[in-house]
Design an enzyme around this catalytic site. Structure first.
Site, short mmCIF file in Angstrom:
data_model
loop_
_atom_site.label_atom_id
_atom_site.label_comp_id
_atom_site.label_asym_id
_atom_site.label_seq_id
_atom_site.Cartn_x
_atom_site.Cartn_y
_atom_site.Cartn_z
N HIS A 1 8.82 3.34 -4.25
CA HIS A 1 8.67 4.35 -3.22
C HIS A 1 7.97 3.74 -2.01
CE1 HIS A 1 5.24 4.33 -5.95
NE2 HIS A 1 4.51 4.50 -4.86
N HIS B 1 5.52 4.49 1.29
CA HIS B 1 4.51 5.40 1.83
C HIS B 1 4.70 5.49 3.34
CE1 HIS B 1 1.73 5.28 -1.77
NE2 HIS B 1 2.46 4.20 -2.00
#
Ligand code: 5GP
Ligand code: ZN
Length: 139
Positions: free
Chosen positions: A101, A103
């Site tokens: 993922h 940020h």
């Protein structure tokens, strides 16, 4: 590998709630539950890739699009004037959730966040030698 217990797979499947802000066929974005700043968002491929090293390069355009769309919206909503797009790869780099993922952290002048402490090489030669070593290893 069984991903049934992966927390971000569960979020992508809608089994765990999230503060969703953007969704396409391949990508999901939602607010980080423990933000570095209000509006701190996560962008994930819905498919399970443990780290960035495994991500399907075909997702590149979807991810770049998400950085732009999510980043602009987060900045507009929070009054931020900038953002950091960051990714942690492996435990030594601070990765905790092994469903990769990115940020998106909204930034504003004087917010005090310090993410990139700068170091230095002893010489340009040392820097060049390291670049040469890395260049030879790029597959
Ligand atoms: P990493 O350190 O792996 O790059 O970041 C994991 C991030 O996921 C952390 O910032 C953490 O706050 C966030 N996170 C972990 N579990 C959940 C969750 O269940 N929901 C949401 N929205 N964020 C989570
Ligand atoms: Zn997963």
């Amino acid at each position: 590998m069984d991903h049934s217990e992966c927390i971000f797979c569960k979020i992508a499947r809608g089994e765990i709630p999230c503060a969703k802000i953007y969704e396409t066929q391949n990508i999901l974005s939602f607010l980080d539950i423990s933000p570095s700043a209000p509006g701190h968002a996560l962008i994930i491929p819905k498919a399970h890739f443990p780290t960035v090293l495994e991500v399907d390069p075909a997702l590149g355009p979807d991810l770049i699009t998400a950085f732009g769309k999510v980043g602009r919206a987060v900045m507009a909503a929070t009054g931020a004037t900038g953002m950091n797009v960051m990714l942690n790869c492996n435990e030594s780099a601070g990765q905790v959730v092994f469903h990769t993922h990115w940020h998106v952290i909204p930034r504003i002048e004087g917010d005090g966040l310090r993410l990139w402490p700068g170091g230095k090489y002893d010489s340009m030669q040392e820097m060049s030698a390291l670049a040469e070593k890395i260049r030879a290893l790029v597959a």
